[in-house]
Design an enzyme around this catalytic site. Structure first.
Site, PDB file in Angstrom:
ATOM      1  N   GLY A  18      12.434   8.871   1.884  1.00 29.48           N
ATOM      2  CA  GLY A  18      12.886   7.585   2.425  1.00 29.48           C
ATOM      3  C   GLY A  18      12.762   7.458   3.929  1.00 29.48           C
ATOM      4  O   GLY A  18      13.638   6.885   4.573  1.00 29.48           O
ATOM      5  N   LYS A  48       5.144   2.212  -4.178  1.00 33.19           N
ATOM      6  CA  LYS A  48       5.723   3.085  -3.158  1.00 33.19           C
ATOM      7  C   LYS A  48       6.042   2.402  -1.825  1.00 33.19           C
ATOM      8  O   LYS A  48       6.301   3.044  -0.805  1.00 33.19           O
ATOM      9  CB  LYS A  48       4.858   4.346  -2.891  1.00 33.19           C
ATOM     10  CG  LYS A  48       4.375   5.097  -4.096  1.00 33.19           C
ATOM     11  CD  LYS A  48       5.362   5.182  -5.226  1.00 33.19           C
ATOM     12  CE  LYS A  48       6.521   6.115  -4.988  1.00 33.19           C
ATOM     13  NZ  LYS A  48       7.490   6.001  -6.136  1.00 33.19           N
ATOM     14  N   ARG A  88      12.818  10.172  -2.837  1.00 35.10           N
ATOM     15  CA  ARG A  88      12.300  11.447  -2.359  1.00 35.10           C
ATOM     16  C   ARG A  88      12.765  11.763  -0.936  1.00 35.10           C
ATOM     17  O   ARG A  88      13.504  12.691  -0.693  1.00 35.10           O
ATOM     18  CB  ARG A  88      10.768  11.417  -2.442  1.00 35.10           C
ATOM     19  CG  ARG A  88      10.075  12.732  -2.145  1.00 35.10           C
ATOM     20  CD  ARG A  88       8.573  12.556  -2.088  1.00 35.10           C
ATOM     21  NE  ARG A  88       8.161  11.697  -0.991  1.00 35.10           N
ATOM     22  CZ  ARG A  88       7.797  12.121   0.215  1.00 35.10           C
ATOM     23  NH1 ARG A  88       7.749  13.411   0.468  1.00 35.10           N
ATOM     24  NH2 ARG A  88       7.457  11.263   1.167  1.00 35.10           N
ATOM     25  N   SER A 130       3.735   9.244  -0.503  1.00 35.99           N
ATOM     26  CA  SER A 130       4.757   8.945  -1.500  1.00 35.99           C
ATOM     27  C   SER A 130       4.123   8.851  -2.900  1.00 35.99           C
ATOM     28  O   SER A 130       4.674   9.361  -3.888  1.00 35.99           O
ATOM     29  CB  SER A 130       5.439   7.630  -1.124  1.00 35.99           C
ATOM     30  OG  SER A 130       6.495   7.348  -1.996  1.00 35.99           O
ATOM     31  N   PHE A 173      19.398   4.943   1.955  1.00 32.53           N
ATOM     32  CA  PHE A 173      18.674   5.913   1.129  1.00 32.53           C
ATOM     33  C   PHE A 173      19.603   6.952   0.473  1.00 32.53           C
ATOM     34  O   PHE A 173      19.534   7.163  -0.737  1.00 32.53           O
ATOM     35  CB  PHE A 173      17.594   6.622   1.963  1.00 32.53           C
ATOM     36  CG  PHE A 173      16.860   7.661   1.191  1.00 32.53           C
ATOM     37  CD1 PHE A 173      15.867   7.295   0.300  1.00 32.53           C
ATOM     38  CD2 PHE A 173      17.183   8.999   1.313  1.00 32.53           C
ATOM     39  CE1 PHE A 173      15.208   8.248  -0.460  1.00 32.53           C
ATOM     40  CE2 PHE A 173      16.527   9.959   0.560  1.00 32.53           C
ATOM     41  CZ  PHE A 173      15.531   9.574  -0.324  1.00 32.53           C
ATOM     42  N   HIS A 183       3.819  -4.667  -9.644  1.00 33.01           N
ATOM     43  CA  HIS A 183       2.784  -4.184  -8.723  1.00 33.01           C
ATOM     44  C   HIS A 183       1.426  -4.804  -9.067  1.00 33.01           C
ATOM     45  O   HIS A 183       0.433  -4.455  -8.453  1.00 33.01           O
ATOM     46  CB  HIS A 183       2.646  -2.661  -8.825  1.00 33.01           C
ATOM     47  CG  HIS A 183       3.902  -1.907  -8.515  1.00 33.01           C
ATOM     48  ND1 HIS A 183       4.636  -2.102  -7.369  1.00 33.01           N
ATOM     49  CD2 HIS A 183       4.550  -0.922  -9.198  1.00 33.01           C
ATOM     50  CE1 HIS A 183       5.688  -1.286  -7.370  1.00 33.01           C
ATOM     51  NE2 HIS A 183       5.654  -0.567  -8.470  1.00 33.01           N
ATOM     52  N   MET A 198      21.652   5.540  -2.379  1.00 32.22           N
ATOM     53  CA  MET A 198      20.846   5.210  -3.566  1.00 32.22           C
ATOM     54  C   MET A 198      20.354   6.482  -4.243  1.00 32.22           C
ATOM     55  O   MET A 198      20.340   6.582  -5.460  1.00 32.22           O
ATOM     56  CB  MET A 198      19.685   4.291  -3.188  1.00 32.22           C
ATOM     57  CG  MET A 198      20.142   2.859  -2.933  1.00 32.22           C
ATOM     58  SD  MET A 198      18.801   1.680  -2.785  1.00 32.22           S
ATOM     59  CE  MET A 198      18.068   1.670  -4.408  1.00 32.22           C
ATOM     60  N   GLY A 237       8.626   0.513  -1.411  1.00 30.56           N
ATOM     61  CA  GLY A 237      10.073   0.297  -1.302  1.00 30.56           C
ATOM     62  C   GLY A 237      10.589  -0.690  -2.333  1.00 30.56           C
ATOM     63  O   GLY A 237      11.593  -1.373  -2.098  1.00 30.56           O
ATOM     64  N   THR A 238       9.933  -0.751  -3.473  1.00 29.29           N
ATOM     65  CA  THR A 238      10.296  -1.717  -4.519  1.00 29.29           C
ATOM     66  C   THR A 238      11.713  -1.483  -5.046  1.00 29.29           C
ATOM     67  O   THR A 238      12.472  -2.437  -5.239  1.00 29.29           O
ATOM     68  CB  THR A 238       9.298  -1.628  -5.695  1.00 29.29           C
ATOM     69  OG1 THR A 238       8.022  -1.245  -5.189  1.00 29.29           O
ATOM     70  CG2 THR A 238       9.168  -2.949  -6.415  1.00 29.29           C
TER      71      THR A 238
HETATM   72  P1  A3P Z   1       9.177   8.372  -0.227  1.00 32.41           P
HETATM   73  O1  A3P Z   1       8.406   8.969  -1.350  1.00 32.41           O
HETATM   74  O2  A3P Z   1       8.398   8.323   1.063  1.00 32.41           O
HETATM   75  O3  A3P Z   1      10.510   8.981  -0.036  1.00 32.41           O
HETATM   76  P2  A3P Z   1       8.882   2.323  -4.717  1.00 32.41           P
HETATM   77  O4  A3P Z   1      10.281   1.959  -4.984  1.00 32.41           O
HETATM   78  O5  A3P Z   1       8.035   1.147  -4.341  1.00 32.41           O
HETATM   79  O6  A3P Z   1       8.309   3.184  -5.788  1.00 32.41           O
HETATM   80  O7  A3P Z   1       8.892   3.200  -3.375  1.00 32.41           O
HETATM   81  C1  A3P Z   1       9.465   4.466  -3.361  1.00 32.41           C
HETATM   82  C2  A3P Z   1       9.623   4.912  -1.919  1.00 32.41           C
HETATM   83  O8  A3P Z   1      10.715   4.184  -1.327  1.00 32.41           O
HETATM   84  C3  A3P Z   1       9.975   6.375  -1.828  1.00 32.41           C
HETATM   85  O9  A3P Z   1       9.432   6.820  -0.595  1.00 32.41           O
HETATM   86  C4  A3P Z   1      11.494   6.297  -1.811  1.00 32.41           C
HETATM   87  O10 A3P Z   1      12.136   7.438  -1.343  1.00 32.41           O
HETATM   88  C5  A3P Z   1      11.688   5.118  -0.875  1.00 32.41           C
HETATM   89  N1  A3P Z   1      13.028   4.549  -0.980  1.00 32.41           N
HETATM   90  C6  A3P Z   1      13.736   4.267  -2.098  1.00 32.41           C
HETATM   91  N2  A3P Z   1      14.952   3.786  -1.778  1.00 32.41           N
HETATM   92  C7  A3P Z   1      15.012   3.765  -0.433  1.00 32.41           C
HETATM   93  C8  A3P Z   1      16.036   3.393   0.493  1.00 32.41           C
HETATM   94  N3  A3P Z   1      17.208   2.962   0.084  1.00 32.41           N
HETATM   95  N4  A3P Z   1      15.740   3.518   1.818  1.00 32.41           N
HETATM   96  C9  A3P Z   1      14.558   3.958   2.228  1.00 32.41           C
HETATM   97  N5  A3P Z   1      13.561   4.339   1.407  1.00 32.41           N
HETATM   98  C10 A3P Z   1      13.788   4.246   0.086  1.00 32.41           C
END
Ligand code: A3P
Length: 293
Positions: free
Chosen positions: A257, A56, A255, A136, A230, A106, A233, A58-59
């Protein structure tokens, strides 16, 4: 007894979260124990890039950015990052990925192919403030049906603080990564922060491209940054995900972002508890985490 390490339901408090348990390490239920155990011996390629993060952080976002940089094309990546999430793959699948591979993971480095480190493959490590990660991850666990989790936030907050989730404690993971960086000062690892990427995407992408030794101009960086915002995407990547994996068939990976959503979830008491545990555990941290912008 090997069966003891097979899939197990970890139960605590009133709710349970389905995980795979391998030698006391919790993994998501889609991971296959035999592949996980054999991963260490898989062969790397010199140009493999590894994205490493606690869940979570920002992978997905970073994978999209790095993939565009590596391919030198500011175009939507048709695949989803899970296609290159090493702990979810078989050896065959891993070896069938097209070069250059943008692997993501991870897991702790000790579980990854030793050859990645022998070949000194570049690592990009992204951190995010753990209050937003907790929120998240709660939504991730609640919305992805494979976890069978349906507990309340209050209960989940305790679980997160104790590290009773797949990939274990955020605190342990982050401190372990710091130890790796400290012990291997010459290893090519680039550290990034979700909050910085959010605040100034073009600056962060420019630094990232320099680390990856990819010659790109300002226009290209701006296009990548724009495609990886965000909203774009969320609209465009969801098309490739399977809706039936999600509660009520609503995609949850993209979700909100934002930085600071935790303020809508944490009670005053939870925040105080979090701060006191954070100060204790992270007293000597070198990480520069920001909880709001
Ligand atoms: P939230 O649940 O706070 O929205 P991961 O990819 O490591 O699983 O992390 C997911 C988190 O990154 C989620 O956070 C998701 O919405 C956010 N995320 C995905 N793409 C993003 C983007 N382009 N910009 C900002 N946040 C992003």
């Amino acid at each position: 007894m090997p069966e003891m390490n097979l899939r197990s339901d970890k139960r605590d408090d009133e709710s349970h979260l389905r995980v795979l348990k391998v030698d006391g390490y919790y993994l998501p239920p889609f991971v296959k124990e035999e592949h996980f155990r054999s991963m260490k011996t898989w062969k790397a390629r010199n140009d493999d890039v590894i994205i490493s993060a606690y869940p979570k952080a920002g992978t997905h976002w970073l994978w999209e950015v790095v993939s565009m940089l590596i391919q030198k094309k500011a175009e939507r990546i048709p695949e989803i990052k899970e296609t290159a999430m090493i702990e979810g793959l078989t050896e065959e699948k891993f070896h069938s990925l097209a070069t250059p591979r943008v692997i993501n993971t991870h897991v702790y480095f000790q579980h990854l192919p030793k050859d990645l480190f022998a070949k000194r493959c570049k690592i990009v490590y992204i951190l995010r403030n753990p209050k937003d990660i907790a929120v998240s991850y709660y939504n991730h666990h609640k919305k992805l049906l494979m976890y069978e989790f349906d507990g309340p936030w209050d209960n989940y907050f305790q679980r997160f603080m104790q590290g009773n989730v797949d990939y274990g404690s955020w605190f342990d993971y982050t401190l372990e990564m710091e130890r790796f960086i400290e012990k291997n000062p010459d290893y090519p690892i680039h550290v990034m922060y979700y909050e910085d990427l959010k605040e100034n995407g073009t600056k962060e992408i420019t630094k990232l491209a320099a680390f990856l030794e990819i010659d790109v101009g300002d226009d290209f960086v701006r296009s990548v940054n724009s495609l990886c915002q965000f909203d774009k995407m969320q609209q465009e990547k969801n098309k490739n995900e399977t809706a039936s994996m999600w509660r009520d068939k609503i995609h949850g990976m993209y979700r909100k972002g934002e930085v600071g959503d935790w303020k809508n979830w944490f009670t005053v008491a939870q925040n105080e508890m979090f701060d006191s545990i954070y100060q204790q555990k992270m007293a000597n941290t070198k990480s520069k985490l920001r909880f709001s912008l």
